[in-house]
Design an enzyme around this catalytic site. Sequence first.
Site, PDB file in Angstrom:
ATOM      1  N   CYS A 109      21.426  -7.479  28.502  1.00  0.00           N
ATOM      2  CA  CYS A 109      21.658  -8.653  29.347  1.00  0.00           C
ATOM      3  C   CYS A 109      22.654  -9.597  28.670  1.00  0.00           C
ATOM      4  O   CYS A 109      23.823  -9.266  28.547  1.00  0.00           O
ATOM      5  CB  CYS A 109      20.333  -9.318  29.694  1.00  0.00           C
ATOM      6  N   HIS A 126      16.739  -4.917  31.630  1.00  0.00           N
ATOM      7  CA  HIS A 126      15.841  -5.111  30.494  1.00  0.00           C
ATOM      8  C   HIS A 126      14.850  -3.947  30.376  1.00  0.00           C
ATOM      9  O   HIS A 126      13.793  -3.966  31.007  1.00  0.00           O
ATOM     10  CB  HIS A 126      15.046  -6.407  30.672  1.00  0.00           C
ATOM     11  N   GLU A 135      12.994  -3.427  27.832  1.00  0.00           N
ATOM     12  CA  GLU A 135      11.837  -3.923  27.082  1.00  0.00           C
ATOM     13  C   GLU A 135      10.777  -4.539  27.992  1.00  0.00           C
ATOM     14  O   GLU A 135       9.644  -4.760  27.561  1.00  0.00           O
ATOM     15  CB  GLU A 135      12.292  -4.934  26.020  1.00  0.00           C
TER      16      GLU A 135
END
Length: 234
Positions: free
Chosen positions: A87, A204, A206
Amino acid sequence: MNAAVLLFPGINRENDVARALQQATGKRPPIVWHAEHDLPKGTDLVVVPGGFSYGDYLRCGAIAGRANIMDAVRAHAARGGLVLGICNGFQILCESGLLPGVLMRNANLKFVCREQHLRVERTDTPFAGKYAKGQVIKVCIAHGEGNYIADAETLKRLEGEGRVAFRYCDEAGKVGGAANPNGSLNDIAGIYSEKLNVLGMMPHPENLIDALIGGIDGRGLFDSLAGFSASFAA
């Protein structure tokens, strides 16, 4: 795999990335402040996480891309070390010269925050070995400037050299139309450097590493890195 996570003023995803890396490698990575001049000794992987470095002033990632620590990151990448930008981290990698192109305002000029499907374009890299080519994975996006733009020659080179890592798609793997959340050229969600050791991506991974919070498709990226045996001593 020894990782290090960078931290700039305004970055807010460093702990999420650190948790994902710890889950994959069994080791909590150190957080490296932007004013440092060196990476921890023995670093294999540098992660530049998401957020809003320096409040996104000037251009997203422009100030962070000129921070002290980025000289060490560029040297690390030049030696073949691994670098991952997520990002705002992707924006920083472009602004620092580690990746080509720029991330512009979303085509609809609105911040977009949602789950998003991606199509894995190649798997012969340290970042994607646990995926299958063409696999559709679900991750998350949260950005206002994720519209990847590059000149025609750069875009031709990225496509011709197979350096597109992921493309935005729908659940069935179809690209284009409403499946593209920001207007990114060629539905590009992530790209590799020439040596395939630097990856920048807007989504993302994660966010989705635990079934309790909606899915585990992001885990494949971190497991791929954990399983990649290499040593690039800093």
